[in-house]
Design an enzyme around this catalytic site. Sequence first.
Site, PDB file in Angstrom:
ATOM      1  N   ASP A  58     -44.794  -3.135   4.727  1.00  0.00           N
ATOM      2  CA  ASP A  58     -43.512  -2.907   5.371  1.00  0.00           C
ATOM      3  C   ASP A  58     -43.672  -3.086   6.880  1.00  0.00           C
ATOM      4  O   ASP A  58     -44.633  -2.587   7.482  1.00  0.00           O
ATOM      5  CB  ASP A  58     -43.038  -1.491   5.059  1.00  0.00           C
ATOM      6  CG  ASP A  58     -41.657  -1.209   5.581  1.00  0.00           C
ATOM      7  OD1 ASP A  58     -40.713  -1.859   5.109  1.00  0.00           O
ATOM      8  OD2 ASP A  58     -41.517  -0.335   6.458  1.00  0.00           O
ATOM      9  N   GLU A 102     -43.700  -8.080   5.998  1.00  0.00           N
ATOM     10  CA  GLU A 102     -42.593  -8.449   6.874  1.00  0.00           C
ATOM     11  C   GLU A 102     -43.137  -8.715   8.268  1.00  0.00           C
ATOM     12  O   GLU A 102     -43.562  -7.789   8.959  1.00  0.00           O
ATOM     13  CB  GLU A 102     -41.566  -7.318   6.930  1.00  0.00           C
ATOM     14  CG  GLU A 102     -40.890  -7.011   5.613  1.00  0.00           C
ATOM     15  CD  GLU A 102     -39.947  -5.830   5.725  1.00  0.00           C
ATOM     16  OE1 GLU A 102     -38.760  -5.983   5.400  1.00  0.00           O
ATOM     17  OE2 GLU A 102     -40.389  -4.745   6.145  1.00  0.00           O
TER      18      GLU A 102
END
Length: 969
Positions: free
Chosen positions: A545, A582
């Site tokens: 993340d 990400e």
Amino acid sequence: MSLLLSSSAHRPTSNVHFYLSLPPSATRHSFPIRRRCTSHSSLAITFRSRRNEALHCCCCSSMPLQISTSSSQKQDCLFSSRAYWVSETTIAWNVDAPDGFCYLYASKAAALSIDYQGIKGEDVRIKLQEDSGGLPANVVEKFPHIRDYRTFKVPPTTDAKSLVKCQLAVATFSSDGKCSDATGLQLPGILDDLFSYDGPLGAVFSEETVSLYLWAPTAQVVCACIYRDPLDENPLEIVPLKEINGIWSIKGPKSWEGCYYVYEVSVFHPSTLQVEKCYANDPYARGLSSDGRRTLLVNVDSDSLKPEGWDRLANEKPDIASFSDISIYELHVRDFSVNDHTVHPDFRGGYLAFTMQDSAGVLHLKKLSNAGITHVHLLPTFQFAGVDDEKEKWKNVDTKVLEKLLPDSTEQQAQITAIQDDDAYNWGYNPVLWGVPKGSYACNPRGPCRTMEFRKMVQALNQIGLRVVLDVVYNHLHGSGPLDENSVLDKIVPGYYLRMNTDGFIENSTCVNNTASEHYMVERLIVDDLLSWAVNYKVDGFRFDLMGHIMKRTMVKAKRALHSLTKEMHGVDGSSIYIYGEGWDFGEVAKNGRGINASQFNICGTGIGSFNDRIRDAMLGGSPFGPPLQQGFVTGLLLQPNGHDHGTVSNQEQMLAAAKDHIQVGLAANLRDYVLTNSNGKEVKGSEVLTYDGTPVAYTLCPTETVNYVSAHDNETLFDIVNLKTPMEISVDERCRINHLATSIIALGQGIPFFHSGDEILRSKSLDRDSYNSGDWFNRLDFTCNSNNWAVGLPPKQKNEHNWPLIRPRLADPSFRPQRSHILAALDNFTEVLRIRYSSPLFRLRTANAIQQRVRFHNTGPPSVPGIIVMSIEDGHDGLPGLTQLDSNYSYIVVIFNACPTEVSFCNFALRGRNLQLHPIQMMSVHEVVKNSSYEASLGCFNVPPRTTSVFVEPRKTEQYAVGTPNNS
């Protein structure tokens, strides 16, 4: 305020909280909607009563201490930490005091105060000498944001190891002896310099002892409170730990195994300016009590915690010959089964649902696995805040009442949001402890049950042909400060694990409490945690993340450590572990502001994947932050306008042509150096194709560095965004075909395809753009395909109210609702296109060179037909010079993506005379539309139905092939 303790339970009983509302942190068009990390709309941060004042008093580098400032405001300047102790002999401070003196102050009892003469209450005062040579190169590399700070030398005789346990401050004085500025100190630099450590941490089990190791160099005293039972009010014993060079340890008896403990840490905390007695779990915890308040002394190597066959699992995992063969299916543990009545009630919403071989959900996963999906990506499964692990504390709504409400009613969301912080639902991006499985997904959160059940889940998924990816969230932590019950790391070494701004306050650009992987022991904790999940739970991959907020060095180190794992030594083949994340570049780390971060452009060349938002935005239109009705390649831009003002026809033509260029680059694995002909007819590299803001589209150096996707848990589902962006008057059949067109583009491109669970069955969240805390109601998945959850009420007000005027008429219109036949057709289409991907290795090329040699795009340049992409992939022939032969079945493949609402014809001289035919899977499709695709060899002309992906193949005349059999060669 001092920490108040319960004498029996050794827990804080009184907290003071202040709530600061923070603005959205996203600044780049491609950054996806961030789900909230807290259970409230504002962020709970614990302060002393005047902490808020300190944010606004004279404590920034541009505002030195003013003599006229009130005594309370001057004291509050010690709440800030604008100076950095970066190494044993160096302090950096951006202070303006050209002709004066600088002193370092320390107080073990946190008694420092300020008056007009300067700082008082110190145990030690040390004069610092300015070093005109500036900061050393290694310091600038680690802390680039302070590269221009003034440098002060600490005398070499200073006992720095003792001083870091104190309240610290520095102050400058003018030549006439007046105090001109003062501030606290940030310590990560000196802590890394003096206390970096690679030895054991956490609980270590042997045949005769249980030993505890804690890294806490700033702590003054550390004790372990041992409990026989998690509910015991009084500890079995309280044992002091001994310190050697920042490591606190104790060797206890074997009888401790199975007990619970918390650390009692006496430490100066800069957020309160006091020596606090903090109670915290072990950062290296591997088990927890059911309420998450105590660490379980669990030996995860114990045979009693291993399912039958666990030690053989590494040899029984599904084969993966190359990372290029990966395709990923993103899934939330609770979503998977909580509404599945074919699952035992005790297992619904949890780990053991994956072990039910004949449930609707598992049968669905088997179908996807048989079609080609290789990895299931599970949203966070570590210990997170926002959902109580003890199920009896959950609140629920009466779904029978909700089912009777109108499809565009506000009542459903009102009932859901009224209990959303007390129900069983949250995505889980609220990290508390990274290394422990989440208890709410276990049938029993007590004891070691969650360890056993998690392992059974991994084993069951592996046995149906699916590898397991864990969603890890190392970029932030849910809690901070000495009082927050969810704070762990910031209680043990305050100000070290969390990244601070230049005033010494916690950075919150990721949502709340950003972590600092540039610090040695933070990086170590991340790598150790990954290794624990890989070895102890035999997981097969990790999705990071907000990976861009982690340093590139950390990611490379993590990959190297994981890939060093072997079956012989660790019971794991680490070389098969794939990592991606990400790579958004924003906040304080943007443009390498805190060192070289793991952003999309920085991570290339490492083999680590990153999400390709370019292909998503080009397909759907705009970005998650743009106008909601802005259209893209598949949603009708130019070809079927929805009424949104996209500019002139000429402007729309340019937008559609640019979108096609972006998609073509994505289909070529988003390779930086891939050469193609752009919409202007020029030969350009992928990196020379630019987004609207001038950012290069392509950034990868190998195909597995791109993760291509069109939807994920963030933002609306694919079906919902299609319903929002397409004209209201088109039919549900057309919208379903657009849904399939979008997934087929992702499925047939080079690189790693990624799909959000439910995209294959038209999943809807009733147009909720951020369902992180929207309960089971808006997140429902139905693997029986009886419903797709469309139109179950207006989505929650907080994130969606501004779009309610667009959403309401769509939900109210019954023509938008798909029937079961539509859902089943979407599933068939999805599995067919997956089977096509795995019918030929040409869809899964392993090198950039192979893609450049074999993949071509036709229908390019100014004369191209709008709305269609024509891609060919060429294979070699045995005995002929040129390309080597990879595919024993097909020598040439042509894929045509037709986004037009009408049938199109496309003729190309270069494609004449080939023995092309519709792919056998599509020839036998249960759907008649695609069967109308045709190719006329003499003209090189293709006819493709509206909103259809047609695949044509040139069979090798001397070879037989099995229809739809995955070819992983």
